[in-house]
Design a protein around this motif. Structure first.
Motif, PDB file in Angstrom:
ATOM      1  N   HIS A 226       0.829  -1.214   0.000  1.00  0.00           N
ATOM      2  CA  HIS A 226       0.000   0.000   0.000  1.00  0.00           C
ATOM      3  C   HIS A 226       0.864   1.266   0.000  1.00  0.00           C
ATOM      4  CE1 HIS A 226      -3.523   2.437   0.664  1.00  0.00           C
ATOM      5  NE2 HIS A 226      -2.910   3.013   1.685  1.00  0.00           N
ATOM      6  N   ARG A 227       1.979   1.234   0.691  1.00  0.00           N
ATOM      7  CA  ARG A 227       2.883   2.391   0.801  1.00  0.00           C
ATOM      8  C   ARG A 227       3.818   2.542  -0.394  1.00  0.00           C
ATOM      9  NH1 ARG A 227       5.604   1.401   6.706  1.00  0.00           N
ATOM     10  NH2 ARG A 227       3.700   1.409   7.944  1.00  0.00           N
ATOM     11  N   LEU A 228       3.889   1.537  -1.224  1.00  0.00           N
ATOM     12  CA  LEU A 228       4.917   1.447  -2.252  1.00  0.00           C
ATOM     13  C   LEU A 228       4.816   2.564  -3.288  1.00  0.00           C
ATOM     14  CD1 LEU A 228       7.248  -0.312  -3.243  1.00  0.00           C
ATOM     15  CD2 LEU A 228       5.596  -1.561  -4.622  1.00  0.00           C
ATOM     16  N   ASP A 229       5.963   3.161  -3.581  1.00  0.00           N
ATOM     17  CA  ASP A 229       6.072   4.151  -4.643  1.00  0.00           C
ATOM     18  C   ASP A 229       6.874   3.514  -5.778  1.00  0.00           C
ATOM     19  OD1 ASP A 229       6.062   6.447  -6.155  1.00  0.00           O
ATOM     20  OD2 ASP A 229       7.721   7.379  -5.060  1.00  0.00           O
ATOM     21  N   ASP A 230       6.221   2.615  -6.514  1.00  0.00           N
ATOM     22  CA  ASP A 230       6.855   1.891  -7.612  1.00  0.00           C
ATOM     23  C   ASP A 230       5.868   1.886  -8.775  1.00  0.00           C
ATOM     24  OD1 ASP A 230       7.891   0.066  -9.440  1.00  0.00           O
ATOM     25  OD2 ASP A 230       7.882  -1.632  -8.078  1.00  0.00           O
ATOM     26  N   PRO A 231       6.174   2.624  -9.849  1.00  0.00           N
ATOM     27  CA  PRO A 231       5.225   2.756 -10.962  1.00  0.00           C
ATOM     28  C   PRO A 231       5.194   1.556 -11.902  1.00  0.00           C
ATOM     29  CG  PRO A 231       7.228   3.950 -11.462  1.00  0.00           C
ATOM     30  CD  PRO A 231       7.391   3.391 -10.069  1.00  0.00           C
TER      31      PRO A 231
END
Length: 175
Positions: free
Chosen positions: A152-157
């Motif tokens: 949920h926190r992931l910043d991976d496009p």
């Protein structure tokens, strides 16, 4: 040694990617000291970093094992080499098969050839999506949060799309 739950990332971006992943899972299931194998669905994922061979097929396998993390890693590398992967592990290179030891119970290991939990597990959508499919409430032994929270926190496009459901990802299971 007591039995522990281990999670292994499985991936390929060369040849028949799905078949290679299935063959690797079959080989993992035959390792002495490994039982109760469970596999996520397979996902097609953008390479991180971009690789010339194109998109990967990725999944995660959960096993019950009595092996030490070092012994399990040795067996995974043996399987990779038997499936044509060079012993030299260049980051970002195309891979006929890639087996990453992600977690072994709540063990934290820092050795030259083995770091647990896998040091980039929490940064990779292609690992967290199938890991959450198997056990969304599994806690990261260092961060203390669940895999679902990490996802949920992931910043991976990068893109991760379902390719094959879990029922078909372990070969030979349906007779």
């Amino acid at each position: 040694m007591m039995s522990e739950r281990a999670y292994i990332g499985v991936g390929s971006n060369l040849g028949d990617r799905t078949l290679r992943c299935q063959e690797a899972i079959r080989a993992i299931s035959k390792i002495a000291g490994v039982t109760a194998i469970d596999a996520s669905s397979f996902y097609e994922t953008t390479p991180v970093p971009p690789a010339s061979g194109g998109w990967f097929v990725n999944g995660v396998v959960s096993v019950q094992t009595q092996l030490t993390p070092e012994a399990l890693l040795f067996e995974l590398r043996r399987i990779e080499q038997s499936m044509g992967r060079a012993a030299e592990r260049a980051r970002g290179a195309d891979r006929s098969i890639d087996l990453d030891l992600l977690l072994v119970g709540s063990q934290v290991v820092e050795q030259p050839d083995l770091v647990l939990p896998h040091p980039r597990l929490h940064q990779r959508r292609f690992v967290l999506v199938p890991l959450c499919e198997l056990d969304p409430n599994l806690r990261h032994p260092v961060f203390g949060v669940t895999m679902q929270e990490l996802l949920h926190r992931l910043d991976d496009p990068s893109l991760v799309r379902l390719l094959m459901s879990a029922e078909k990802s372990i070969p030979g299971e349906d007779g």
